[in-house]
Design an enzyme around this catalytic site. Structure first.
Site, PDB file in Angstrom:
ATOM      1  N   ASN A  82      45.494   1.605  33.941  1.00  0.00           N
ATOM      2  CA  ASN A  82      46.409   1.666  32.803  1.00  0.00           C
ATOM      3  C   ASN A  82      47.708   1.002  33.233  1.00  0.00           C
ATOM      4  O   ASN A  82      48.457   1.568  34.020  1.00  0.00           O
ATOM      5  CB  ASN A  82      46.639   3.139  32.422  1.00  0.00           C
ATOM      6  CG  ASN A  82      47.689   3.308  31.337  1.00  0.00           C
ATOM      7  OD1 ASN A  82      48.129   2.330  30.733  1.00  0.00           O
ATOM      8  ND2 ASN A  82      48.089   4.546  31.093  1.00  0.00           N
ATOM      9  N   LYS A 107      50.242   0.427  31.458  1.00  0.00           N
ATOM     10  CA  LYS A 107      51.397   0.961  30.712  1.00  0.00           C
ATOM     11  C   LYS A 107      52.258  -0.215  30.217  1.00  0.00           C
ATOM     12  O   LYS A 107      51.711  -1.243  29.852  1.00  0.00           O
ATOM     13  CB  LYS A 107      52.171   1.955  31.580  1.00  0.00           C
ATOM     14  CG  LYS A 107      51.234   3.025  32.161  1.00  0.00           C
ATOM     15  CD  LYS A 107      51.943   4.158  32.830  1.00  0.00           C
ATOM     16  CE  LYS A 107      50.909   5.170  33.340  1.00  0.00           C
ATOM     17  NZ  LYS A 107      51.521   6.359  33.929  1.00  0.00           N
ATOM     18  N   HIS A 149      47.413   9.741  25.844  1.00  0.00           N
ATOM     19  CA  HIS A 149      48.080   9.788  27.155  1.00  0.00           C
ATOM     20  C   HIS A 149      49.323  10.670  27.033  1.00  0.00           C
ATOM     21  O   HIS A 149      49.989  10.677  25.986  1.00  0.00           O
ATOM     22  CB  HIS A 149      48.459   8.367  27.587  1.00  0.00           C
ATOM     23  CG  HIS A 149      48.883   8.304  29.022  1.00  0.00           C
ATOM     24  ND1 HIS A 149      50.128   8.713  29.425  1.00  0.00           N
ATOM     25  CD2 HIS A 149      48.221   7.930  30.139  1.00  0.00           C
ATOM     26  CE1 HIS A 149      50.211   8.560  30.753  1.00  0.00           C
ATOM     27  NE2 HIS A 149      49.064   8.101  31.207  1.00  0.00           N
ATOM     28  N   GLU A 179      52.199  10.303  28.058  1.00  0.00           N
ATOM     29  CA  GLU A 179      53.419   9.567  27.711  1.00  0.00           C
ATOM     30  C   GLU A 179      53.509   9.316  26.209  1.00  0.00           C
ATOM     31  O   GLU A 179      54.601   9.311  25.637  1.00  0.00           O
ATOM     32  CB  GLU A 179      53.461   8.254  28.514  1.00  0.00           C
ATOM     33  CG  GLU A 179      53.778   8.535  29.986  1.00  0.00           C
ATOM     34  CD  GLU A 179      53.203   7.538  30.970  1.00  0.00           C
ATOM     35  OE1 GLU A 179      52.798   6.440  30.567  1.00  0.00           O
ATOM     36  OE2 GLU A 179      53.151   7.881  32.173  1.00  0.00           O
ATOM     37  N   GLY A 183      52.767   9.348  38.420  1.00  0.00           N
ATOM     38  CA  GLY A 183      53.889   8.558  38.917  1.00  0.00           C
ATOM     39  C   GLY A 183      54.794   9.292  39.888  1.00  0.00           C
ATOM     40  O   GLY A 183      55.911   8.852  40.151  1.00  0.00           O
ATOM     41  N   SER A 228      48.679   9.568  40.318  1.00  0.00           N
ATOM     42  CA  SER A 228      48.969   9.186  41.700  1.00  0.00           C
ATOM     43  C   SER A 228      47.727   8.908  42.539  1.00  0.00           C
ATOM     44  O   SER A 228      47.708   9.196  43.737  1.00  0.00           O
ATOM     45  CB  SER A 228      49.852  10.248  42.379  1.00  0.00           C
ATOM     46  OG  SER A 228      51.121  10.323  41.745  1.00  0.00           O
TER      47      SER A 228
HETATM   48  P1  13P Z   1      49.982   6.807  38.210  1.00  0.00           P
HETATM   49  O1  13P Z   1      48.647   6.383  38.835  1.00  0.00           O
HETATM   50  O2  13P Z   1      51.024   5.745  38.300  1.00  0.00           O
HETATM   51  O3  13P Z   1      50.405   8.148  38.697  1.00  0.00           O
HETATM   52  O4  13P Z   1      49.694   6.940  36.625  1.00  0.00           O
HETATM   53  C1  13P Z   1      48.614   7.685  36.203  1.00  0.00           C
HETATM   54  C2  13P Z   1      48.443   7.490  34.749  1.00  0.00           C
HETATM   55  O5  13P Z   1      49.237   7.959  33.945  1.00  0.00           O
HETATM   56  C3  13P Z   1      47.294   6.677  34.293  1.00  0.00           C
HETATM   57  O6  13P Z   1      47.121   6.768  32.914  1.00  0.00           O
END
Ligand code: 13P
Length: 252
Positions: free
Chosen positions: A11, A13, A95, A97, A171, A211
């Site tokens: 992803n 983002k 997601h 977010e 993250g 992560s």
């Molecule tokens: P990270 O791997 O950067 O922690 O993000 C995970 C994520 O939100 C994937 O959708």
């Protein structure tokens, strides 16, 4: 139980412009004949170019969201059909977010998933608890509620993927213990089988996200009911994502 197919999903983002397509080319060169599915969900602006560039490779391209309606007056939004037209095979929905930034409820996510599946996309539906919810020992209640409300009826192993992404692990570099991942994935698997039956619920891919890095992928993929990962930061560079894919291949 039927073995779920394995999926390494990235992803991106809100990261990446056309220069980032070089990372996709490098990934395709590194994995010409993978034994697991590989999916990259770049920003919407790159879906068409990325899918054209990856047409003769094993790498699939997906979206990061779509609208619940098939078309209409929804400025700035993208429909499931448009994603397919641009070459996407899957779409990430719900997601954390988007649940946070756009106040998406599980009911919104379910409506989007229904439309995405009907259009022919695989819906990658995300669930996950906050740190407060985990510390209050509410994790399984939260996940159970999100699952029940976010997944439409009739989900199959072919049209749905569930991603468990604890919000506090996204993250942050903080990763749950494998015992914590195991507990939640086992719970999700049981709920999926109860609702969709052994054949579909047992084979529906269940991803861990939050992560995931080359250094922890082997351990995470050795956990029961982990069929792959939804990777954020470490999917942006082929040099980071490639060893994660290899770890998933080695786990099968
Ligand atoms: P990270 O791997 O950067 O922690 O993000 C995970 C994520 O939100 C994937 O959708």
């Amino acid at each position: 139980m039927t073995q779920a197919r394995k999926l390494a999903a990235g992803n991106w983002k809100m990261n990446g412009n056309r220069a980032a397509l070089a990372e996709l080319e490098a990934l395709a060169r590194a994995h010409p004949d993978p034994s697991v599915d590989i999916l990259i969900c770049p920003p919407a602006t790159l879906i068409q170019t990325a899918s054209a560039a990856m047409a003769d490779t094993a790498i699939q391209i997906g979206g990061q969201d779509c609208h619940a309606k098939e078309s209409g007056a929804h400025t700035g939004d993208i429909s499931a059909d448009m994603l397919i037209d641009a070459g996407a095979t899957s779409v990430i929905l719900g997601h954390s977010e988007r649940r946070e930034d756009h106040e998406e409820s599980s009911e919104d996510v379910r409506a989007k998933a229904r439309t995405a599946q009907a259009a022919g996309l695989v819906a990658i539906i995300c669930v996950g608890e906050s740190l407060d919810q985990r510390e209050a020992n509410n994790t399984l209640d939260i996940i159970g509620g999100q699952l029940a409300a976010s997944l439409p009826d009739g989900c199959t192993a072919a049209n749905t993927v569930v991603a468990y992404e604890p919000i506090w692990a996204i993250g942050t570099g903080k990763v749950p213990t494998t015992a914590q991942i195991d507990e939640v994935h086992d719970f999700i698997r049981t709920r999926l089988i109860r609702r969709f039956g052994e054949a579909e619920g047992g084979a529906l891919p269940l991803l861990y996200g939050g992560s995931v890095k080359p250094g922890n992928a082997v351990e995470i993929f050795a956990t029961d009911n982990v069929d792959g990962a939804l990777v954020g930061g470490a999917s942006l560079k082929a040099g980071d994502f490639s060893p994660i894919i290899s770890a998933l291949e080695a786990s099968t």
